[in-house]
Design an enzyme around this catalytic site. Sequence first.
Site, PDB file in Angstrom:
ATOM      1  CE  LYS A 144       1.187 -16.201  25.884  1.00 18.61           C
ATOM      2  NZ  LYS A 144       1.224 -16.024  27.349  1.00 18.61           N
ATOM      3  NE  ARG A 157       4.727 -32.236  39.231  1.00 20.56           N
ATOM      4  CZ  ARG A 157       4.542 -31.298  40.171  1.00 20.56           C
ATOM      5  NH1 ARG A 157       5.102 -31.429  41.361  1.00 20.56           N
ATOM      6  NH2 ARG A 157       3.801 -30.243  39.914  1.00 20.56           N
ATOM      7  CE  LYS A 159       1.464 -33.338  42.562  1.00 19.28           C
ATOM      8  NZ  LYS A 159       1.228 -33.521  44.014  1.00 19.28           N
ATOM      9  CG  HIS A 167      -4.280 -26.069  32.996  1.00 26.71           C
ATOM     10  ND1 HIS A 167      -3.288 -25.372  33.654  1.00 26.71           N
ATOM     11  CD2 HIS A 167      -3.644 -26.922  32.160  1.00 26.71           C
ATOM     12  CE1 HIS A 167      -2.111 -25.792  33.226  1.00 26.71           C
ATOM     13  NE2 HIS A 167      -2.301 -26.733  32.324  1.00 26.71           N
ATOM     14  CG  HIS A 170      -5.248 -20.433  30.208  1.00 22.70           C
ATOM     15  ND1 HIS A 170      -5.112 -21.307  31.243  1.00 22.70           N
ATOM     16  CD2 HIS A 170      -4.015 -19.879  30.010  1.00 22.70           C
ATOM     17  CE1 HIS A 170      -3.859 -21.295  31.656  1.00 22.70           C
ATOM     18  NE2 HIS A 170      -3.163 -20.452  30.924  1.00 22.70           N
ATOM     19  CE1 TYR A 207       4.241 -20.115  45.729  1.00 24.45           C
ATOM     20  CE2 TYR A 207       2.952 -20.541  43.745  1.00 24.45           C
ATOM     21  CZ  TYR A 207       3.241 -20.815  45.068  1.00 24.45           C
ATOM     22  OH  TYR A 207       2.550 -21.790  45.739  1.00 24.45           O
ATOM     23  CE  LYS A 220       0.953 -20.383  48.185  1.00 21.85           C
ATOM     24  NZ  LYS A 220       1.282 -21.423  49.197  1.00 21.85           N
ATOM     25  CD  GLN A 227      -3.183 -15.678  37.755  1.00 24.17           C
ATOM     26  OE1 GLN A 227      -4.308 -16.117  37.968  1.00 24.17           O
ATOM     27  NE2 GLN A 227      -2.100 -16.405  37.917  1.00 24.17           N
TER      28      GLN A 227
END
Length: 302
Positions: A144, A157, A159, A167, A170, A207, A220, A227
């Site tokens: 983790k 990057r 993003k 995000h 979790h 993936y 994909k 999940q």
Amino acid sequence: MKAAAGKVQQEAERLTAGLWLPMMLAAGYLLVLSANRASFYENINNEKGAYSTSWFSLPCVMTAVYLGGVFGLTKYFEGRKPMQGLKDYMFTYNLYQVIINVWCIAAFVVEVRRAGMSAVGNKVDLGPNSFRLGFVTWVHYNNKYVELLDTLWMVLRKKTQQVSFLHVYHHVLLIWAWFCVVKFCNGGDAYFGGMLNSIIHVMMYSYYTMALLGWSCPWKRYLTQAQLVQFCICLAHATWAAATGVYPFHICLVEIWVMVSMLYLFTKFYNSAYKGAAKGAAASSNGAAAPSGAKPKSIKAN
């Protein structure tokens, strides 16, 4: 077709040339895991379990470093260009995640059978018989921290739209949830959620690895659904374990909280993504352009 194949080959060759350093880092990390196994073995007769000696300071420090890093690096890159040359590290990271999660799945199955356990319904055993299975669970927990690199690639990057509350939440939540499992109750059915999560991670990081190579991935479109199924199974198991007393009630409550919050947030994301896609399709049929990012995407599983 030939042009596409040539492009994939060129990308694979470019990646291969720069892989030695990230591969060496991954190998070094595996040596660290092995060294920790030896240190835990020294406490194999500890009445609270060999893994009860896990450091409380580690999740505290890593949570602070992670949250501070997300904020600080995001600010740092606001007026700068995205970092280049990360593909070799990302490819190695994704491949490592596939391999370590395949190993976890196989090791969970082998060690459950070796210990004479059933698939579910196993009381917590903190004695020497559970040491090897406990180590696999500890590796899953330790991973983790490695998964925090998911966020690092996004931030470096630029993003940043992917660094959502879901995000970040979790990633932090799972560090603490698995720490509680390993620290206090690393035995019995503790392995169950880890094995399911490892299965999802094999699908997910396979993936991502294939995407970096320009290969298509047949599963994909099913990642987010898988999940959600994982969360439902783990929630049902935790509820059953709490009701029957198979697993300590307070740890079951932790897992129930994790699964309920993940189900809520992932379902909200999933519905929002598909509503956006539906609106985009409707706008397109009326001659308007579909909104950017309308196509549903999978997101990192816990």
